[in-house]
Write a protein that holds these residues in place. Structure first.
Motif, PDB file in Angstrom:
ATOM      1  N   ASN A 129       6.336  -0.897  -8.101  1.00 50.50           N
ATOM      2  CA  ASN A 129       5.558  -0.920  -6.870  1.00 50.50           C
ATOM      3  C   ASN A 129       6.320  -0.127  -5.814  1.00 50.50           C
ATOM      4  O   ASN A 129       7.427  -0.515  -5.485  1.00 50.50           O
ATOM      5  CB  ASN A 129       5.383  -2.397  -6.460  1.00 50.50           C
ATOM      6  N   PRO A 130       5.798   0.956  -5.273  1.00 48.41           N
ATOM      7  CA  PRO A 130       4.452   1.485  -5.469  1.00 48.41           C
ATOM      8  C   PRO A 130       4.375   2.699  -6.396  1.00 48.41           C
ATOM      9  O   PRO A 130       3.282   3.181  -6.660  1.00 48.41           O
ATOM     10  CB  PRO A 130       4.101   1.962  -4.053  1.00 48.41           C
ATOM     11  N   GLN A 131       5.501   3.229  -6.882  1.00 43.69           N
ATOM     12  CA  GLN A 131       5.467   4.574  -7.492  1.00 43.69           C
ATOM     13  C   GLN A 131       4.863   4.630  -8.881  1.00 43.69           C
ATOM     14  O   GLN A 131       4.676   5.705  -9.434  1.00 43.69           O
ATOM     15  CB  GLN A 131       6.885   5.164  -7.586  1.00 43.69           C
ATOM     16  N   GLN A 132       4.633   3.455  -9.500  1.00 46.37           N
ATOM     17  CA  GLN A 132       4.128   3.460 -10.873  1.00 46.37           C
ATOM     18  C   GLN A 132       5.148   4.070 -11.825  1.00 46.37           C
ATOM     19  O   GLN A 132       4.806   4.840 -12.718  1.00 46.37           O
ATOM     20  CB  GLN A 132       2.802   4.232 -10.961  1.00 46.37           C
ATOM     21  N   SER A 133       6.400   3.730 -11.614  1.00 43.97           N
ATOM     22  CA  SER A 133       7.408   4.156 -12.579  1.00 43.97           C
ATOM     23  C   SER A 133       7.318   3.218 -13.789  1.00 43.97           C
ATOM     24  O   SER A 133       6.797   2.110 -13.696  1.00 43.97           O
ATOM     25  CB  SER A 133       8.790   4.084 -11.933  1.00 43.97           C
ATOM     26  N   VAL A 180      -1.932  11.987  -7.463  1.00 42.33           N
ATOM     27  CA  VAL A 180      -2.381  10.610  -7.674  1.00 42.33           C
ATOM     28  C   VAL A 180      -1.451   9.998  -8.707  1.00 42.33           C
ATOM     29  O   VAL A 180      -1.237  10.566  -9.777  1.00 42.33           O
ATOM     30  CB  VAL A 180      -3.836  10.563  -8.200  1.00 42.33           C
ATOM     31  N   ASP A 181      -0.873   8.860  -8.370  1.00 47.07           N
ATOM     32  CA  ASP A 181      -0.005   8.183  -9.318  1.00 47.07           C
ATOM     33  C   ASP A 181      -0.690   6.930  -9.830  1.00 47.07           C
ATOM     34  O   ASP A 181      -0.777   5.921  -9.120  1.00 47.07           O
ATOM     35  CB  ASP A 181       1.344   7.832  -8.671  1.00 47.07           C
ATOM     36  N   MET A 217      -2.134   1.563  -7.485  1.00 47.53           N
ATOM     37  CA  MET A 217      -2.002   3.012  -7.636  1.00 47.53           C
ATOM     38  C   MET A 217      -1.550   3.594  -6.300  1.00 47.53           C
ATOM     39  O   MET A 217      -1.512   2.883  -5.290  1.00 47.53           O
ATOM     40  CB  MET A 217      -3.344   3.621  -8.020  1.00 47.53           C
ATOM     41  N   SER A 218      -1.210   4.873  -6.297  1.00 44.73           N
ATOM     42  CA  SER A 218      -0.917   5.497  -5.013  1.00 44.73           C
ATOM     43  C   SER A 218      -1.408   6.932  -5.047  1.00 44.73           C
ATOM     44  O   SER A 218      -1.624   7.506  -6.119  1.00 44.73           O
ATOM     45  CB  SER A 218       0.575   5.426  -4.698  1.00 44.73           C
ATOM     46  N   PHE A 219      -1.632   7.469  -3.852  1.00 45.97           N
ATOM     47  CA  PHE A 219      -2.054   8.869  -3.778  1.00 45.97           C
ATOM     48  C   PHE A 219      -1.457   9.512  -2.542  1.00 45.97           C
ATOM     49  O   PHE A 219      -1.093   8.828  -1.582  1.00 45.97           O
ATOM     50  CB  PHE A 219      -3.590   8.989  -3.805  1.00 45.97           C
ATOM     51  N   ARG A 220      -1.307  10.845  -2.589  1.00 46.12           N
ATOM     52  CA  ARG A 220      -0.602  11.564  -1.531  1.00 46.12           C
ATOM     53  C   ARG A 220      -1.546  12.563  -0.889  1.00 46.12           C
ATOM     54  O   ARG A 220      -2.229  13.319  -1.580  1.00 46.12           O
ATOM     55  CB  ARG A 220       0.629  12.265  -2.107  1.00 46.12           C
ATOM     56  N   ILE A 221      -1.548  12.545   0.445  1.00 43.31           N
ATOM     57  CA  ILE A 221      -2.492  13.343   1.216  1.00 43.31           C
ATOM     58  C   ILE A 221      -1.844  14.656   1.656  1.00 43.31           C
ATOM     59  O   ILE A 221      -0.723  14.644   2.172  1.00 43.31           O
ATOM     60  CB  ILE A 221      -2.917  12.571   2.497  1.00 43.31           C
ATOM     61  N   PRO A 255       6.225  10.019   3.256  1.00 45.49           N
ATOM     62  CA  PRO A 255       5.301   9.411   4.233  1.00 45.49           C
ATOM     63  C   PRO A 255       3.838   9.795   4.007  1.00 45.49           C
ATOM     64  O   PRO A 255       2.955   9.239   4.639  1.00 45.49           O
ATOM     65  CB  PRO A 255       5.817   9.924   5.587  1.00 45.49           C
ATOM     66  N   GLN A 256       3.589  10.738   3.099  1.00 49.95           N
ATOM     67  CA  GLN A 256       2.203  11.124   2.773  1.00 49.95           C
ATOM     68  C   GLN A 256       1.570  10.186   1.752  1.00 49.95           C
ATOM     69  O   GLN A 256       0.401  10.323   1.426  1.00 49.95           O
ATOM     70  CB  GLN A 256       2.169  12.546   2.169  1.00 49.95           C
ATOM     71  N   LEU A 257       2.382   9.260   1.247  1.00 47.09           N
ATOM     72  CA  LEU A 257       1.906   8.413   0.145  1.00 47.09           C
ATOM     73  C   LEU A 257       1.196   7.156   0.658  1.00 47.09           C
ATOM     74  O   LEU A 257       1.749   6.406   1.460  1.00 47.09           O
ATOM     75  CB  LEU A 257       3.098   8.044  -0.742  1.00 47.09           C
ATOM     76  N   ILE A 258      -0.032   6.975   0.204  1.00 43.67           N
ATOM     77  CA  ILE A 258      -0.778   5.750   0.501  1.00 43.67           C
ATOM     78  C   ILE A 258      -0.816   4.915  -0.770  1.00 43.67           C
ATOM     79  O   ILE A 258      -1.165   5.414  -1.840  1.00 43.67           O
ATOM     80  CB  ILE A 258      -2.223   6.047   0.960  1.00 43.67           C
ATOM     81  N   ARG A 259      -0.411   3.677  -0.645  1.00 42.68           N
ATOM     82  CA  ARG A 259      -0.518   2.771  -1.788  1.00 42.68           C
ATOM     83  C   ARG A 259      -1.857   2.053  -1.690  1.00 42.68           C
ATOM     84  O   ARG A 259      -2.205   1.535  -0.623  1.00 42.68           O
ATOM     85  CB  ARG A 259       0.618   1.751  -1.756  1.00 42.68           C
ATOM     86  N   LEU A 260      -2.575   2.038  -2.787  1.00 43.63           N
ATOM     87  CA  LEU A 260      -3.888   1.395  -2.798  1.00 43.63           C
ATOM     88  C   LEU A 260      -3.930   0.383  -3.929  1.00 43.63           C
ATOM     89  O   LEU A 260      -3.568   0.687  -5.063  1.00 43.63           O
ATOM     90  CB  LEU A 260      -4.969   2.467  -3.011  1.00 43.63           C
ATOM     91  N   CYS A 261      -4.342  -0.828  -3.590  1.00 45.16           N
ATOM     92  CA  CYS A 261      -4.567  -1.816  -4.638  1.00 45.16           C
ATOM     93  C   CYS A 261      -6.066  -2.081  -4.652  1.00 45.16           C
ATOM     94  O   CYS A 261      -6.640  -2.534  -3.659  1.00 45.16           O
ATOM     95  CB  CYS A 261      -3.767  -3.074  -4.373  1.00 45.16           C
TER      96      CYS A 261
END
Ligand SMILES: *Cc1c(COP(=O)(O)O)cnc(C)c1O
Length: 467
Positions: free
Chosen positions: A204-208, A346-347, A384-388, A441-447
């Motif tokens: 959490n959050p990088q999906q490693s 998108v991770d 998951m997370s995604f970067r803008i 800082p561009q990374l948004i974590r979304l559940c």
């Protein structure tokens, strides 16, 4: 144990206790034969017990009482020597928390071929602390420098616990693994003073993710345990003990309690664990979760509230169905985001483009599922997370524009939630550590929650159109 040290009165209670224990063992064995969903629904609460002790209540009773009364001094003596099943005082044990502990122990041990035990705690953090502390004790009188080898991609709170509370305040060296899929890196960082290996998968959050089986083998070559935070997977998608993990920790706050009404944690251990720590109490190696419960837990006091335990128990009855549905929803959302021009990364482990997809695929499978050809289906959870694209300001703008997705530093909920970890969960660890863990800082974590996925996608679409 020499029972003749005890008076005939105490011995009578020990015998009663033996009968209760025998009955419990019998119930555990019969529950183990059931499917995952059935165990999640019933746990160790039986019709017989309901009728005998609980007015026939169909749902497990909530015991808020702080303490248990005894019939006489003999029963008290037998109980407090732990020679008969007892709960005594809610900091030590409680009948309601007992039901949750056993349900989790059976689910985490499901089809692993291992016997498991569980202690639940007041939070995920207290579970992690209670799981690692017994290993970072002095063994020799000399100046040994104790160390822990851990993946750097861990929950922000875990990062703080390790670096500030353990390293800075207590002098335990933390050796971070930067590339957990590189087995040589693990090997090169372990020495004779390494007390345990620690990892989080998926993180959490990088999906490693990493090859749990391989890392467990390395741990055992060095005679140390592998402790794994499996919060994001839950036992419905992965049971790490099957792959050699010795101890599993959970924040039960998250997907185990999707309803979001209780903070809690759990330690699960297999019997026995691998360790070279010398401890006078045989339970330490043979039944670690029980050791923690009877000794350090009793003394340190991270007990869970019975009310919270019941909330979690109530939520996790449908865990498998929920993790299946939530994972499928998340896959749809991840695919949408991957095709969006304003999103540069998108991770989500479920996406074939994720560099760790192959390895996650080996481990993350919906329990008791069948693809029609006799194979289990893969499911990857709802984090998951995604970067803008563009400056960090854009990510904030997108976050601010959500109308259905809640802005909250939480996950595992039945409602969709999003956060920017760099300014929330991972704010305290600083820029350098965030770079090491790849949290820009561009990374948004979304559940992703259980709303209809089309509504979540529509919300993301309108928010992304604002930049
Ligand atoms: C939230 C979380 C924790 C901490 O759990 P709390 O219940 O908040 O104390 C630990 N690990 C992971 C992976 C988490 O997501």
């Amino acid at each position: 144990m020499n029972l003749s040290n005890y008076s005939p009165g105490v011995q009578k209670y020990i015998e009663i206790g033996d009968k209760i224990k025998q009955k419990q063992r019998h119930l555990i064995e019969s529950r183990k034969k059931l499917k995952f969903d059935t165990i999640a629904v019933h746990g160790l609460y039986s019709i017989e017990e309901a009728l005998e002790n609980n007015q026939g209540a169909v749902i497990e009773p909530l015991y808020l009482s702080t303490s248990q009364a005894y019939r006489d001094a003999d029963e008290m003596e037998a109980a407090l020597a732990y020679l008969m099943p007892t709960w005594s005082y809610t900091r030590i044990a409680n009948p309601t928390t007992y039901y949750l502990e056993w349900t989790l122990a059976l689910l985490e041990g499901y089809q692993t071929g291992c016997d498991t035990s569980c202690v639940i705690t007041s939070s995920g953090m207290s579970a992690i602390t209670s799981a690692i502390d017994p290993f970072i004790v002095k063994q020799k009188s000399g100046e040994e420098k104790i160390n822990i080898v851990a993946t750097c991609q861990v929950y922000g709170g875990t990062f703080q616990l390790f670096t500030v509370r353990k390293m800075q305040e207590r002098g335990v060296e933390i050796r971070w693994i930067l590339h957990p899929d590189d087995m040589d890196e693990w090997k090169s960082k372990i020495d004779e003073n390494t007390r345990l290996l620690y990892g989080e998968a998926p993180s959490n959050p990088q999906q490693s993710f990493f090859d749990i089986e391989e890392v467990a083998k390395i741990a055992h070559q060095f005679e140390i345990p592998l402790i794994l935070d499996s919060t994001c997977a839950t036992p419905a998608l992965m049971r790490p003990i099957q792959y050699g993990a010795d101890i599993v920790v959970h924040s039960t706050t998250k997907s185990l309690t999707t309803g979001g009404l209780a903070v809690g944690g759990a330690i699960l251990s297999k019997k026995p664990i691998t360790t070279k720590i010398k401890n006078d109490n045989p339970l330490f190696k043979e039944n670690f979760a029980e050791y923690v419960k009877f000794l350090p837990y009793r003394d340190n006091g991270p007990a869970a509230s019975p009310f919270n335990a019941l909330m979690t128990l109530n939520d996790l009855r449908t865990l498998r169905l929920k993790m299946d549905f939530l994972s499928r929803n998340t896959m749809k959302v991840a695919e949408f985001l991957q095709s969006h021009p304003a999103v540069y990364q998108v991770d989500y482990l479920g996406l074939e483009s994720h560099p760790l997809h192959k390895i996650a695929k080996k481990y993350m499978k919906l329990v008791d599922s069948d693809d029609g050809k006799g194979n289990p289906v893969n499911r990857y959870g709802h984090l998951m997370s995604f970067r803008i694209d563009g400056p960090p300001e854009n990510a904030r703008k997108v976050l601010n524009s959500f109308k259905i997705i809640w802005r909250a530093t939480d996950l595992g909920r039945i409602k969709s939630l999003a956060t920017i970890p760099a300014i929330s969960t991972h704010q305290q660890q600083g820029e350098e550590a965030r770079q090491m863990a790849d949290i820009p800082p561009q990374l948004i974590r979304l559940c992703v929650g259980a709303e209809h996925y089309e509504d979540i996608i529509a919300d993301l679409e309108q928010a992304l159109s604002k930049i």
